[in-house]
Scaffold this motif. Structure first.
Motif, PDB file in Angstrom:
ATOM      1  N   SER A   3       0.846  -1.192   0.000  1.00 42.42           N
ATOM      2  CA  SER A   3       0.000   0.000   0.000  1.00 42.42           C
ATOM      3  C   SER A   3       0.881   1.241   0.000  1.00 42.42           C
ATOM      4  N   PRO A   4       0.355   2.351  -0.517  1.00 38.05           N
ATOM      5  CA  PRO A   4       1.161   3.577  -0.564  1.00 38.05           C
ATOM      6  C   PRO A   4       1.460   4.091   0.836  1.00 38.05           C
ATOM      7  N   ARG A   5       2.562   4.796   0.944  1.00 35.78           N
ATOM      8  CA  ARG A   5       2.920   5.423   2.220  1.00 35.78           C
ATOM      9  C   ARG A   5       1.821   6.403   2.613  1.00 35.78           C
ATOM     10  N   HIS A   6       1.593   6.514   3.912  1.00 36.18           N
ATOM     11  CA  HIS A   6       0.488   7.336   4.428  1.00 36.18           C
ATOM     12  C   HIS A   6       1.047   8.571   5.126  1.00 36.18           C
ATOM     13  N   VAL A   7       0.595   9.742   4.679  1.00 37.98           N
ATOM     14  CA  VAL A   7       1.028  11.015   5.248  1.00 37.98           C
ATOM     15  C   VAL A   7      -0.160  11.689   5.927  1.00 37.98           C
ATOM     16  N   LEU A   8       0.039  12.095   7.169  1.00 37.42           N
ATOM     17  CA  LEU A   8      -0.945  12.879   7.903  1.00 37.42           C
ATOM     18  C   LEU A   8      -0.588  14.345   7.712  1.00 37.42           C
ATOM     19  N   ALA A  47      -4.362  10.020  14.374  1.00 37.67           N
ATOM     20  CA  ALA A  47      -3.078   9.364  14.614  1.00 37.67           C
ATOM     21  C   ALA A  47      -3.266   8.014  15.292  1.00 37.67           C
ATOM     22  N   GLY A  48      -4.329   7.859  16.043  1.00 35.68           N
ATOM     23  CA  GLY A  48      -4.577   6.585  16.699  1.00 35.68           C
ATOM     24  C   GLY A  48      -5.324   5.583  15.850  1.00 35.68           C
ATOM     25  N   LYS A  49      -5.859   5.987  14.699  1.00 37.36           N
ATOM     26  CA  LYS A  49      -6.691   5.112  13.874  1.00 37.36           C
ATOM     27  C   LYS A  49      -5.920   4.347  12.812  1.00 37.36           C
ATOM     28  N   ASP A  50      -5.043   5.028  12.104  1.00 43.87           N
ATOM     29  CA  ASP A  50      -4.379   4.450  10.935  1.00 43.87           C
ATOM     30  C   ASP A  50      -2.868   4.419  11.124  1.00 43.87           C
ATOM     31  N   ARG A  51      -2.239   3.541  10.351  1.00 49.12           N
ATOM     32  CA  ARG A  51      -0.780   3.544  10.303  1.00 49.12           C
ATOM     33  C   ARG A  51      -0.357   4.788   9.532  1.00 49.12           C
ATOM     34  N   ILE A  52       0.520   5.551  10.126  1.00 50.98           N
ATOM     35  CA  ILE A  52       1.014   6.778   9.503  1.00 50.98           C
ATOM     36  C   ILE A  52       2.525   6.639   9.338  1.00 50.98           C
ATOM     37  N   ASP A  53       3.022   7.005   8.156  1.00 52.07           N
ATOM     38  CA  ASP A  53       4.455   6.916   7.884  1.00 52.07           C
ATOM     39  C   ASP A  53       5.167   8.244   8.073  1.00 52.07           C
ATOM     40  N   ARG A  71       4.473  15.005  20.032  1.00 57.07           N
ATOM     41  CA  ARG A  71       5.036  14.068  21.017  1.00 57.07           C
ATOM     42  C   ARG A  71       4.536  12.647  20.776  1.00 57.07           C
ATOM     43  N   ARG A  72       3.246  12.525  20.509  1.00 57.45           N
ATOM     44  CA  ARG A  72       2.659  11.204  20.269  1.00 57.45           C
ATOM     45  C   ARG A  72       3.281  10.556  19.027  1.00 57.45           C
ATOM     46  N   LEU A  73       3.428  11.328  17.969  1.00 54.56           N
ATOM     47  CA  LEU A  73       4.040  10.812  16.750  1.00 54.56           C
ATOM     48  C   LEU A  73       5.496  10.427  16.989  1.00 54.56           C
ATOM     49  N   ASP A  74       6.223  11.276  17.700  1.00 56.53           N
ATOM     50  CA  ASP A  74       7.628  10.992  18.015  1.00 56.53           C
ATOM     51  C   ASP A  74       7.750   9.711  18.840  1.00 56.53           C
ATOM     52  N   ASP A  75       6.878   9.561  19.827  1.00 57.38           N
ATOM     53  CA  ASP A  75       6.889   8.345  20.657  1.00 57.38           C
ATOM     54  C   ASP A  75       6.655   7.094  19.821  1.00 57.38           C
ATOM     55  N   ALA A  76       5.884   7.239  18.735  1.00 64.64           N
ATOM     56  CA  ALA A  76       5.591   6.115  17.847  1.00 64.64           C
ATOM     57  C   ALA A  76       6.653   5.944  16.757  1.00 64.64           C
ATOM     58  N   GLY A  77       7.672   6.813  16.750  1.00 66.36           N
ATOM     59  CA  GLY A  77       8.742   6.712  15.756  1.00 66.36           C
ATOM     60  C   GLY A  77       8.352   7.236  14.385  1.00 66.36           C
ATOM     61  N   ILE A  78       7.324   8.090  14.328  1.00 65.50           N
ATOM     62  CA  ILE A  78       6.856   8.646  13.057  1.00 65.50           C
ATOM     63  C   ILE A  78       7.541   9.990  12.827  1.00 65.50           C
ATOM     64  N   PRO A  79       8.233  10.155  11.702  1.00 72.34           N
ATOM     65  CA  PRO A  79       8.894  11.431  11.435  1.00 72.34           C
ATOM     66  C   PRO A  79       7.878  12.550  11.206  1.00 72.34           C
TER      67      PRO A  79
END
Length: 118
Positions: A3-8, A47-53, A71-79
């Motif tokens: 699947s394509p990369r997902h951007v929020l 951010a809690g629903k889908d995988r975000i790259d 902070r939440r994204l950083d904790d999940a390792g999402i750039p």
């Protein structure tokens, strides 16, 4: 088939959000945009629903700064790519990727390519 990369995308200015979305779509990326007044709050929920790259965050939003989301994204390792017209806020924001408004869309896309995990 992958699947394509997902951007929020968290940007409250509709013209800027549409420009970014168009460029990301053209690059074959899946985009979830969180427009409107409740931008940071909506993005936290998303951010809690889908995988975000990758996330692209405007640092000046109508419902407050996106610090909890970052902070939440950083904790999940999402750039995160932070964008802002406030150079002081941008410099102080704790992310690896920053872009000051106004920016060229090519500069943003170069950052997207650099920030997306291999």
């Amino acid at each position: 088939m992958t699947s394509p990369r997902h951007v929020l995308l968290v940007e409250d200015e509709s013209a800027i959000a549409e420009l970014i979305r168009t460029a990301l779509d053209a690059a074959g990326l899946r985009v979830t945009a969180c427009p409107g007044v409740q931008t940071a709050g909506r993005a936290l929920g998303q951010a809690g629903k889908d995988r975000i790259d990758l996330a692209i965050l405007d640092l000046t939003l109508p419902d407050g700064p996106p610090d909890p989301l970052a902070r939440r994204l950083d904790d999940a390792g999402i750039p995160v790519i932070a964008i802002s017209g406030d150079p002081d806020r941008l410099t102080a924001f704790p992310v690896a990727y920053r872009l000051e408004k106004p920016f060229r869309i090519r500069a943003l896309m170069d950052l997207v390519t650099t920030a997306l995990p291999g």
